[in-house]
Design an enzyme around this catalytic site. Sequence first.
Site, PDB file in Angstrom:
ATOM      1  N   CYS A 323       0.204   1.307   8.660  1.00 45.97           N
ATOM      2  CA  CYS A 323      -0.684   2.492   7.516  1.00 45.97           C
ATOM      3  C   CYS A 323      -1.204   3.459   8.864  1.00 45.97           C
ATOM      4  O   CYS A 323      -0.644   4.258   9.101  1.00 45.97           O
ATOM      5  CB  CYS A 323      -1.667   1.753   6.878  1.00 45.97           C
ATOM      6  SG  CYS A 323      -2.335   2.634   5.642  1.00 45.97           S
ATOM      7  N   HIS A 427       0.491  -2.841   3.763  1.00 47.08           N
ATOM      8  CA  HIS A 427      -0.509  -4.136   4.245  1.00 47.08           C
ATOM      9  C   HIS A 427       0.190  -5.321   3.828  1.00 47.08           C
ATOM     10  O   HIS A 427       0.814  -5.374   2.671  1.00 47.08           O
ATOM     11  CB  HIS A 427      -1.654  -3.613   3.355  1.00 47.08           C
ATOM     12  CG  HIS A 427      -2.187  -2.584   4.113  1.00 47.08           C
ATOM     13  ND1 HIS A 427      -2.947  -2.383   5.619  1.00 47.08           N
ATOM     14  CD2 HIS A 427      -2.545  -1.193   3.588  1.00 47.08           C
ATOM     15  CE1 HIS A 427      -3.442  -1.514   5.648  1.00 47.08           C
ATOM     16  NE2 HIS A 427      -3.172  -0.486   4.410  1.00 47.08           N
TER      17      HIS A 427
END
Length: 478
Positions: A323, A427
Amino acid sequence: MVQGTTSDAGKTTVVAALCRLLQRQGVKVAPMKPQNMALNSAVTIDGGEIGRAQALQAQAAGVAAHTDMNPVLIKPSSDTGAQIIVHGRVRADMDARDYHQYKSIAMGAVLESYARLQQNYEAIIVEGAGSPAEVNLRERDIANMGFAEAVDCPVILVADIDRGGVFAHFIGTLACLSESEQQRIIGFVINRFRGDISLLEPGLEWLEQKTGKPVLAVLPYLHGLILDAEDAIHLHQHQQGKFKILVPAIPRISNHTDFDALRAHPDVDLQFIGPDSPIPAADLIILPGSKNTREDLQFLKAGGWEQVLERHVRYGGKLIGICGGYQMLGQLISDPHGVEGHPGDSEGLGFLDITTELSREKRLQEVHGICAFHAHGTARVRGYEIHMGLSYASSNTRPAFLLEQDSTKNEEGCVSPDNLIMGSYLHGLFDHPEACQAILQWAGLQSDQQIDLNAMREKNIDRIADACIPLLDSLQKL
Protein backbone atom coordinates in the site's frame (compact mmCIF):
# COMPACT_ATOMS: atom_id res chain seq x y z
CA MET A 1 -20.85 -1.74 27.45
CA VAL A 2 -17.24 -2.69 28.22
CA GLN A 3 -15.09 0.26 29.28
CA GLY A 4 -11.47 0.22 30.45
CA THR A 5 -9.45 2.10 33.03
CA THR A 6 -6.75 2.57 30.36
CA SER A 7 -6.09 1.90 26.72
CA ASP A 8 -5.10 -1.74 26.08
CA ALA A 9 -6.83 -2.88 29.28
CA GLY A 10 -8.47 -5.71 27.34
CA LYS A 11 -11.77 -4.18 26.20
CA THR A 12 -11.45 -5.55 22.67
CA THR A 13 -10.83 -9.13 23.76
CA VAL A 14 -13.56 -9.07 26.43
CA VAL A 15 -16.10 -7.86 23.85
CA ALA A 16 -14.96 -10.53 21.38
CA ALA A 17 -15.19 -13.20 24.08
CA LEU A 18 -18.71 -12.20 25.13
CA CYS A 19 -19.81 -12.13 21.49
CA ARG A 20 -18.49 -15.66 20.95
CA LEU A 21 -20.08 -16.97 24.16
CA LEU A 22 -23.49 -15.51 23.30
CA GLN A 23 -23.16 -16.82 19.75
CA ARG A 24 -22.55 -20.30 21.19
CA GLN A 25 -25.82 -19.92 23.13
CA GLY A 26 -27.70 -19.15 19.92
CA VAL A 27 -28.06 -15.43 20.63
CA LYS A 28 -27.90 -13.14 17.60
CA VAL A 29 -25.28 -10.71 18.86
CA ALA A 30 -23.33 -7.82 17.35
CA PRO A 31 -20.32 -5.81 18.55
CA MET A 32 -20.18 -2.04 18.41
CA LYS A 33 -17.58 0.64 19.07
CA PRO A 34 -19.13 4.10 18.70
CA GLN A 35 -15.82 5.88 18.13
CA ASN A 36 -12.50 4.26 17.36
CA MET A 37 -9.13 5.89 16.77
CA ALA A 38 -7.01 3.39 14.88
CA LEU A 39 -4.91 2.98 11.75
CA ASN A 40 -5.72 -0.75 11.49
CA SER A 41 -8.96 -1.03 9.52
CA ALA A 42 -11.04 -3.53 7.56
CA VAL A 43 -13.46 -3.46 4.63
CA THR A 44 -17.10 -4.27 5.48
CA ILE A 45 -19.86 -6.14 3.71
CA ASP A 46 -21.55 -2.83 2.87
CA GLY A 47 -18.41 -1.47 1.20
CA GLY A 48 -17.20 0.76 4.02
CA GLU A 49 -14.32 0.87 6.48
CA ILE A 50 -14.23 0.11 10.21
CA GLY A 51 -11.60 -0.57 12.85
CA ARG A 52 -9.87 -3.92 12.52
CA ALA A 53 -10.84 -4.85 16.08
CA GLN A 54 -14.55 -4.58 15.27
CA ALA A 55 -14.08 -6.91 12.28
CA LEU A 56 -12.49 -9.39 14.69
CA GLN A 57 -15.41 -9.02 17.10
CA ALA A 58 -17.89 -9.55 14.25
CA GLN A 59 -16.10 -12.79 13.41
CA ALA A 60 -16.40 -13.80 17.06
CA ALA A 61 -20.13 -13.10 16.86
CA GLY A 62 -20.43 -15.14 13.66
CA VAL A 63 -21.76 -12.21 11.61
CA ALA A 64 -20.48 -10.13 8.72
CA ALA A 65 -18.68 -6.91 9.64
CA HIS A 66 -20.82 -3.82 8.98
CA THR A 67 -20.13 -0.08 9.23
CA ASP A 68 -22.75 0.27 11.98
CA MET A 69 -20.38 -1.69 14.23
CA ASN A 70 -17.95 1.26 14.18
CA PRO A 71 -19.87 4.33 12.97
CA VAL A 72 -17.04 6.79 13.65
CA LEU A 73 -13.45 5.88 12.80
CA ILE A 74 -10.63 8.37 13.32
CA LYS A 75 -7.40 7.73 11.37
CA PRO A 76 -4.63 10.09 12.56
CA SER A 77 -2.47 11.60 9.82
CA SER A 78 -0.40 13.77 12.18
CA ASP A 79 -0.13 14.54 15.90
CA THR A 80 -3.06 16.96 15.69
CA GLY A 81 -4.95 16.04 12.49
CA ALA A 82 -6.95 13.03 11.35
CA GLN A 83 -9.20 11.66 8.66
CA ILE A 84 -12.76 11.33 10.00
CA ILE A 85 -14.70 8.35 8.66
CA VAL A 86 -18.46 8.23 9.35
CA HIS A 87 -20.56 5.19 8.45
CA GLY A 88 -17.59 3.76 6.59
CA ARG A 89 -16.89 6.75 4.33
CA VAL A 90 -14.45 9.64 4.55
CA ARG A 91 -16.32 12.68 5.86
CA ALA A 92 -13.49 15.21 6.30
CA ASP A 93 -9.97 15.90 7.56
CA MET A 94 -10.01 17.73 10.88
CA ASP A 95 -7.70 18.84 13.61
CA ALA A 96 -8.43 17.82 17.19
CA ARG A 97 -10.22 21.05 18.11
CA ASP A 98 -12.53 20.96 15.09
CA TYR A 99 -13.40 17.32 15.72
CA HIS A 100 -14.23 18.07 19.34
CA GLN A 101 -16.88 20.49 18.07
CA TYR A 102 -18.01 18.00 15.41
CA LYS A 103 -18.76 15.29 17.97
CA SER A 104 -22.26 16.66 18.52
CA ILE A 105 -23.00 15.80 14.89
CA ALA A 106 -21.10 12.52 15.11
CA MET A 107 -23.30 11.42 18.02
CA GLY A 108 -26.28 11.50 15.65
CA ALA A 109 -24.51 9.05 13.34
CA VAL A 110 -23.62 6.83 16.30
CA LEU A 111 -27.21 6.71 17.54
CA GLU A 112 -28.45 5.91 14.02
CA SER A 113 -26.12 2.92 13.89
CA TYR A 114 -27.14 1.79 17.37
CA ALA A 115 -30.83 1.94 16.41
CA ARG A 116 -30.21 -0.17 13.31
CA LEU A 117 -28.26 -2.74 15.31
CA GLN A 118 -31.10 -2.90 17.84
CA GLN A 119 -33.52 -3.73 15.04
CA ASN A 120 -31.37 -6.58 13.72
CA TYR A 121 -29.78 -8.17 16.79
CA GLU A 122 -30.92 -9.58 20.13
CA ALA A 123 -27.85 -8.32 21.99
CA ILE A 124 -25.21 -5.65 21.42
CA ILE A 125 -21.86 -5.67 23.20
CA VAL A 126 -20.36 -2.19 23.06
CA GLU A 127 -16.69 -1.31 23.45
CA GLY A 128 -15.56 1.99 24.90
CA ALA A 129 -12.46 3.88 23.80
CA GLY A 130 -9.48 4.73 26.00
CA SER A 131 -10.84 5.50 29.47
CA PRO A 132 -14.00 7.22 30.74
CA ALA A 133 -11.77 9.05 33.25
CA GLU A 134 -10.49 11.46 30.57
CA VAL A 135 -12.36 14.41 32.06
CA ASN A 136 -10.96 16.82 29.46
CA LEU A 137 -12.94 14.92 26.81
CA ARG A 138 -16.19 14.52 28.79
CA GLU A 139 -17.99 17.35 27.00
CA ARG A 140 -19.73 15.95 23.89
CA ASP A 141 -18.36 12.48 24.66
CA ILE A 142 -19.58 9.81 22.25
CA ALA A 143 -17.03 7.10 23.06
CA ASN A 144 -17.63 6.14 26.69
CA MET A 145 -20.08 7.40 29.30
CA GLY A 146 -21.61 9.94 26.92
CA PHE A 147 -22.83 7.07 24.78
CA ALA A 148 -23.77 4.87 27.76
CA GLU A 149 -25.88 7.66 29.26
CA ALA A 150 -27.53 8.42 25.91
CA VAL A 151 -28.72 4.84 25.38
CA ASP A 152 -29.08 3.89 29.08
CA CYS A 153 -26.55 1.08 28.89
CA PRO A 154 -25.00 -0.76 31.88
CA VAL A 155 -21.19 -0.72 31.99
CA ILE A 156 -18.52 -3.12 33.19
CA LEU A 157 -15.07 -1.70 33.88
CA VAL A 158 -11.92 -3.63 32.89
CA ALA A 159 -8.40 -3.09 34.25
CA ASP A 160 -5.11 -4.80 33.38
CA ILE A 161 -3.46 -6.14 36.52
CA ASP A 162 -0.29 -6.95 34.60
CA ARG A 163 0.41 -3.19 34.44
CA GLY A 164 0.29 -2.93 38.25
CA GLY A 165 -1.85 -0.62 40.37
CA VAL A 166 -5.11 -2.28 39.42
CA PHE A 167 -7.03 -1.16 42.53
CA ALA A 168 -5.89 2.44 42.08
CA HIS A 169 -7.05 2.21 38.44
CA PHE A 170 -10.57 1.25 39.53
CA ILE A 171 -10.86 3.69 42.43
CA GLY A 172 -9.28 6.55 40.47
CA THR A 173 -11.55 5.98 37.47
CA LEU A 174 -14.67 5.99 39.66
CA ALA A 175 -13.52 9.21 41.32
CA CYS A 176 -13.39 10.95 37.93
CA LEU A 177 -16.98 10.03 37.03
CA SER A 178 -20.24 11.79 37.83
CA GLU A 179 -22.66 10.19 40.27
CA SER A 180 -24.93 8.86 37.52
CA GLU A 181 -21.93 7.45 35.67
CA GLN A 182 -20.67 5.73 38.81
CA GLN A 183 -24.07 4.13 39.31
CA ARG A 184 -24.03 2.90 35.72
CA ILE A 185 -21.01 0.66 36.43
CA ILE A 186 -22.34 -2.74 37.48
CA GLY A 187 -19.03 -4.42 38.24
CA PHE A 188 -15.31 -4.83 37.66
CA VAL A 189 -13.22 -7.22 35.57
CA ILE A 190 -9.55 -7.81 36.35
CA ASN A 191 -7.69 -8.87 33.23
CA ARG A 192 -4.35 -10.67 32.62
CA PHE A 193 -3.89 -12.14 36.10
CA ARG A 194 -1.13 -14.68 36.70
CA GLY A 195 -0.22 -16.13 40.06
CA ASP A 196 -1.94 -17.46 43.15
CA ILE A 197 -5.53 -16.17 43.23
CA SER A 198 -5.64 -16.54 47.03
CA LEU A 199 -3.10 -13.71 47.32
CA LEU A 200 -5.43 -11.46 45.33
CA GLU A 201 -8.61 -12.23 47.25
CA PRO A 202 -8.04 -9.75 50.13
CA GLY A 203 -7.75 -6.99 47.55
CA LEU A 204 -10.93 -8.12 45.82
CA GLU A 205 -12.81 -8.02 49.12
CA TRP A 206 -11.43 -4.55 49.88
CA LEU A 207 -12.46 -3.27 46.43
CA GLU A 208 -16.00 -4.60 46.76
CA GLN A 209 -16.39 -3.12 50.28
CA LYS A 210 -14.90 0.21 49.19
CA THR A 211 -17.10 0.63 46.10
CA GLY A 212 -20.15 -1.51 46.78
CA LYS A 213 -19.67 -3.09 43.37
CA PRO A 214 -18.81 -6.74 42.62
CA VAL A 215 -15.71 -8.11 40.95
CA LEU A 216 -17.41 -10.03 38.15
CA ALA A 217 -14.37 -12.04 37.05
CA VAL A 218 -10.61 -12.35 37.25
CA LEU A 219 -9.39 -13.32 33.78
CA PRO A 220 -6.12 -15.21 33.30
CA TYR A 221 -3.07 -14.06 31.38
CA LEU A 222 -3.20 -16.03 28.12
CA HIS A 223 0.28 -16.71 26.77
CA GLY A 224 0.87 -16.84 23.04
CA LEU A 225 -2.40 -15.12 22.18
CA ILE A 226 -2.36 -13.76 18.61
CA LEU A 227 -5.33 -11.57 17.70
CA ASP A 228 -5.73 -8.52 15.46
CA ALA A 229 -4.30 -5.53 17.31
CA GLU A 230 -6.40 -2.38 17.41
CA ASP A 231 -3.42 -0.08 16.88
CA ALA A 232 -0.37 -0.47 19.11
CA ILE A 233 2.83 -2.14 17.90
CA HIS A 234 4.87 -4.19 20.34
CA LEU A 235 8.36 -3.51 18.99
CA HIS A 236 10.14 -6.17 21.00
CA GLN A 237 7.86 -9.12 20.25
CA HIS A 238 9.63 -11.45 17.85
CA GLN A 239 10.80 -15.03 17.76
CA GLN A 240 14.12 -16.51 16.76
CA GLY A 241 13.25 -18.03 13.40
CA LYS A 242 15.93 -18.62 10.80
CA PHE A 243 14.42 -16.27 8.20
CA LYS A 244 14.88 -12.61 9.15
CA ILE A 245 12.26 -10.02 8.18
CA LEU A 246 12.42 -6.32 9.05
CA VAL A 247 9.54 -3.82 9.04
CA PRO A 248 10.32 -0.15 9.74
CA ALA A 249 7.93 1.19 12.39
CA ILE A 250 7.06 4.39 10.56
CA PRO A 251 5.10 7.03 12.56
CA ARG A 252 1.79 6.61 10.68
CA ILE A 253 1.99 2.88 10.03
CA SER A 254 -1.39 1.44 9.05
CA ASN A 255 -2.71 -2.12 9.09
CA HIS A 256 0.35 -3.63 10.73
CA THR A 257 -1.94 -6.62 11.28
CA ASP A 258 -0.71 -7.54 7.79
CA PHE A 259 2.26 -9.12 9.56
CA ASP A 260 0.41 -11.26 12.11
CA ALA A 261 0.79 -14.42 10.01
CA LEU A 262 4.52 -13.79 9.65
CA ARG A 263 4.90 -13.20 13.40
CA ALA A 264 3.26 -16.57 13.98
CA HIS A 265 5.43 -18.47 11.49
CA PRO A 266 7.90 -20.75 13.34
CA ASP A 267 10.63 -20.24 10.73
CA VAL A 268 10.36 -16.44 10.68
CA ASP A 269 11.93 -13.81 12.92
CA LEU A 270 9.98 -10.62 12.18
CA GLN A 271 11.14 -7.41 13.84
CA PHE A 272 9.58 -3.95 13.82
CA ILE A 273 12.48 -1.48 13.79
CA GLY A 274 11.76 1.71 15.68
CA PRO A 275 13.42 5.11 15.17
CA ASP A 276 17.10 5.33 16.13
CA SER A 277 17.25 1.53 16.55
CA PRO A 278 20.05 -0.49 14.93
CA ILE A 279 19.01 -1.96 11.59
CA PRO A 280 20.29 -5.55 11.39
CA ALA A 281 20.84 -7.61 8.25
CA ALA A 282 17.75 -9.38 6.92
CA ASP A 283 16.52 -11.73 4.23
CA LEU A 284 13.43 -9.63 3.53
CA ILE A 285 12.45 -6.03 4.26
CA ILE A 286 8.81 -4.96 4.03
CA LEU A 287 7.67 -1.34 3.86
CA PRO A 288 4.20 -1.22 5.47
CA GLY A 289 1.12 0.83 4.77
CA SER A 290 0.97 4.45 5.89
CA LYS A 291 -1.71 7.04 6.66
CA ASN A 292 0.67 9.81 5.58
CA THR A 293 2.84 8.33 2.86
CA ARG A 294 4.90 11.38 1.94
CA GLU A 295 5.77 12.27 5.56
CA ASP A 296 6.60 8.66 6.39
CA LEU A 297 8.74 8.49 3.25
CA GLN A 298 10.67 11.50 4.50
CA PHE A 299 10.99 9.77 7.89
CA LEU A 300 12.58 6.75 6.22
CA LYS A 301 14.99 8.89 4.23
CA ALA A 302 16.00 10.89 7.31
CA GLY A 303 16.57 7.66 9.25
CA GLY A 304 19.01 6.24 6.68
CA TRP A 305 16.65 3.58 5.34
CA GLU A 306 17.27 4.59 1.71
CA GLN A 307 20.90 3.54 1.98
CA VAL A 308 19.97 0.40 3.94
CA LEU A 309 17.52 -0.66 1.23
CA GLU A 310 20.00 0.02 -1.57
CA ARG A 311 22.64 -2.13 0.13
CA HIS A 312 20.07 -4.82 0.95
CA VAL A 313 18.95 -5.15 -2.67
CA ARG A 314 22.49 -4.88 -4.04
CA TYR A 315 23.41 -8.02 -2.12
CA GLY A 316 20.32 -9.93 -3.30
CA GLY A 317 17.91 -9.24 -0.43
CA LYS A 318 14.19 -9.17 -1.25
CA LEU A 319 12.04 -6.08 -0.74
CA ILE A 320 8.25 -5.71 -0.56
CA GLY A 321 6.10 -2.60 -0.31
CA ILE A 322 2.46 -2.80 0.81
CA CYS A 323 0.00 0.00 0.00
CA GLY A 324 1.77 3.20 1.14
CA GLY A 325 5.03 1.22 1.18
CA TYR A 326 4.35 0.27 -2.45
CA GLN A 327 3.91 3.94 -3.31
CA MET A 328 7.19 4.80 -1.56
CA LEU A 329 9.11 2.30 -3.68
CA GLY A 330 8.18 4.16 -6.87
CA GLN A 331 9.64 7.15 -8.65
CA LEU A 332 7.16 9.87 -7.62
CA ILE A 333 4.25 10.45 -5.23
CA SER A 334 2.05 13.36 -6.24
CA ASP A 335 -0.58 14.85 -3.93
CA PRO A 336 -2.09 17.72 -5.94
CA HIS A 337 -5.18 18.05 -3.71
CA GLY A 338 -3.41 17.89 -0.35
CA VAL A 339 -5.14 14.60 0.54
CA GLU A 340 -2.53 13.68 3.17
CA GLY A 341 -1.11 17.08 4.01
CA HIS A 342 0.27 19.99 2.03
CA PRO A 343 -0.19 19.66 -1.76
CA GLY A 344 2.97 18.78 -3.63
CA ASP A 345 5.23 16.05 -4.96
CA SER A 346 7.74 13.78 -3.28
CA GLU A 347 10.48 11.84 -4.98
CA GLY A 348 10.13 8.15 -4.18
CA LEU A 349 12.83 5.65 -3.33
CA GLY A 350 13.14 4.67 -6.98
CA PHE A 351 13.12 0.88 -6.64
CA LEU A 352 10.06 0.32 -8.84
CA ASP A 353 9.20 2.01 -12.12
CA ILE A 354 5.83 3.39 -10.99
CA THR A 355 4.35 6.80 -10.29
CA THR A 356 1.51 7.52 -7.87
CA GLU A 357 -1.10 10.26 -7.70
CA LEU A 358 -3.17 10.56 -4.54
CA SER A 359 -6.86 11.33 -5.00
CA ARG A 360 -9.80 12.31 -2.82
CA GLU A 361 -11.66 9.07 -3.54
CA LYS A 362 -10.77 6.13 -1.27
CA ARG A 363 -10.73 2.65 -2.79
CA LEU A 364 -12.35 0.09 -0.48
CA GLN A 365 -12.83 -3.49 -1.60
CA GLU A 366 -12.14 -7.11 -0.78
CA VAL A 367 -10.35 -9.02 -3.54
CA HIS A 368 -9.13 -12.50 -4.43
CA GLY A 369 -7.07 -14.07 -7.16
CA ILE A 370 -3.75 -15.79 -7.81
CA CYS A 371 -0.10 -14.98 -7.23
CA ALA A 372 1.22 -14.04 -10.67
CA PHE A 373 4.82 -13.82 -9.44
CA HIS A 374 4.75 -17.50 -8.45
CA ALA A 375 6.45 -19.95 -10.79
CA HIS A 376 3.27 -21.93 -11.41
CA GLY A 377 0.79 -19.09 -10.92
CA THR A 378 -1.62 -21.25 -8.91
CA ALA A 379 -1.21 -20.01 -5.32
CA ARG A 380 -4.42 -18.30 -4.15
CA VAL A 381 -4.46 -14.89 -2.49
CA ARG A 382 -7.16 -13.00 -0.62
CA GLY A 383 -6.88 -9.45 0.64
CA TYR A 384 -8.45 -6.04 0.77
CA GLU A 385 -7.66 -2.59 -0.59
CA ILE A 386 -7.89 0.60 1.48
CA HIS A 387 -6.06 3.46 -0.24
CA MET A 388 -6.44 6.91 -1.74
CA GLY A 389 -4.73 7.20 -5.10
CA LEU A 390 -3.56 5.07 -8.02
CA SER A 391 -0.15 3.87 -9.12
CA TYR A 392 0.88 3.50 -12.75
CA ALA A 393 3.53 0.95 -13.69
CA SER A 394 5.73 1.06 -16.79
CA SER A 395 5.81 -1.74 -19.33
CA ASN A 396 9.08 -3.18 -17.98
CA THR A 397 7.40 -4.48 -14.81
CA ARG A 398 5.19 -7.54 -14.47
CA PRO A 399 2.14 -7.92 -12.21
CA ALA A 400 2.42 -9.34 -8.72
CA PHE A 401 -1.15 -10.68 -8.65
CA LEU A 402 -4.04 -11.40 -10.99
CA LEU A 403 -7.31 -10.48 -9.28
CA GLU A 404 -10.54 -12.16 -10.35
CA GLN A 405 -13.60 -10.00 -10.83
CA ASP A 406 -16.66 -10.64 -12.98
CA SER A 407 -14.93 -13.49 -14.87
CA THR A 408 -11.97 -11.24 -15.73
CA LYS A 409 -8.44 -11.15 -14.36
CA ASN A 410 -7.02 -7.74 -13.51
CA GLU A 411 -3.31 -7.12 -12.97
CA GLU A 412 -2.39 -5.77 -9.53
CA GLY A 413 0.91 -4.57 -8.11
CA CYS A 414 4.21 -5.22 -9.81
CA VAL A 415 7.51 -7.09 -9.61
CA SER A 416 10.84 -5.58 -10.70
CA PRO A 417 12.66 -7.01 -13.76
CA ASP A 418 15.38 -8.50 -11.51
CA ASN A 419 12.71 -10.25 -9.37
CA LEU A 420 14.05 -8.71 -6.14
CA ILE A 421 11.29 -6.19 -5.43
CA MET A 422 7.53 -6.52 -5.19
CA GLY A 423 4.83 -3.94 -4.57
CA SER A 424 1.09 -4.34 -3.98
CA TYR A 425 -1.91 -2.49 -2.62
CA LEU A 426 -3.25 -5.67 -1.00
CA HIS A 427 -3.57 -5.70 2.76
CA GLY A 428 -3.86 -9.14 4.30
CA LEU A 429 -1.79 -10.73 1.54
CA PHE A 430 -0.06 -13.04 4.06
CA ASP A 431 -3.34 -14.15 5.67
CA HIS A 432 -4.11 -16.85 3.09
CA PRO A 433 -1.81 -19.83 3.69
CA GLU A 434 -1.07 -20.41 -0.01
CA ALA A 435 -0.15 -16.79 -0.66
CA CYS A 436 1.95 -16.56 2.51
CA GLN A 437 3.95 -19.64 1.59
CA ALA A 438 4.37 -18.49 -2.04
CA ILE A 439 5.62 -15.02 -1.04
CA LEU A 440 8.06 -16.44 1.51
CA GLN A 441 9.35 -18.91 -1.09
CA TRP A 442 9.80 -16.01 -3.53
CA ALA A 443 11.74 -14.19 -0.81
CA GLY A 444 14.01 -17.19 -0.20
CA LEU A 445 12.49 -19.23 2.62
CA GLN A 446 12.17 -22.90 1.74
CA SER A 447 9.71 -24.22 4.30
CA ASP A 448 6.80 -26.64 4.30
CA GLN A 449 5.13 -24.72 7.13
CA GLN A 450 1.79 -23.12 6.26
CA ILE A 451 0.17 -20.55 8.53
CA ASP A 452 -3.62 -20.36 8.39
CA LEU A 453 -4.23 -17.06 10.16
CA ASN A 454 -8.01 -17.39 10.11
CA ALA A 455 -7.84 -20.80 11.79
CA MET A 456 -5.44 -19.35 14.39
CA ARG A 457 -7.79 -16.43 14.93
CA GLU A 458 -10.72 -18.79 15.50
CA LYS A 459 -8.70 -20.86 17.96
CA ASN A 460 -7.68 -17.78 19.93
CA ILE A 461 -11.20 -16.36 19.95
CA ASP A 462 -12.32 -19.64 21.48
CA ARG A 463 -9.48 -19.40 24.04
CA ILE A 464 -10.56 -15.98 25.24
CA ALA A 465 -14.20 -17.03 25.20
CA ASP A 466 -13.49 -20.07 27.37
CA ALA A 467 -11.57 -17.83 29.79
CA CYS A 468 -14.56 -15.46 29.99
CA ILE A 469 -17.20 -18.08 30.83
CA PRO A 470 -17.13 -17.01 34.54
CA LEU A 471 -17.68 -13.39 33.46
CA LEU A 472 -20.76 -14.25 31.39
CA ASP A 473 -22.08 -16.41 34.22
CA SER A 474 -21.73 -13.45 36.61
CA LEU A 475 -23.42 -11.07 34.19
CA GLN A 476 -26.35 -13.39 33.58
CA LYS A 477 -26.90 -13.71 37.36
CA LEU A 478 -27.18 -9.92 37.86
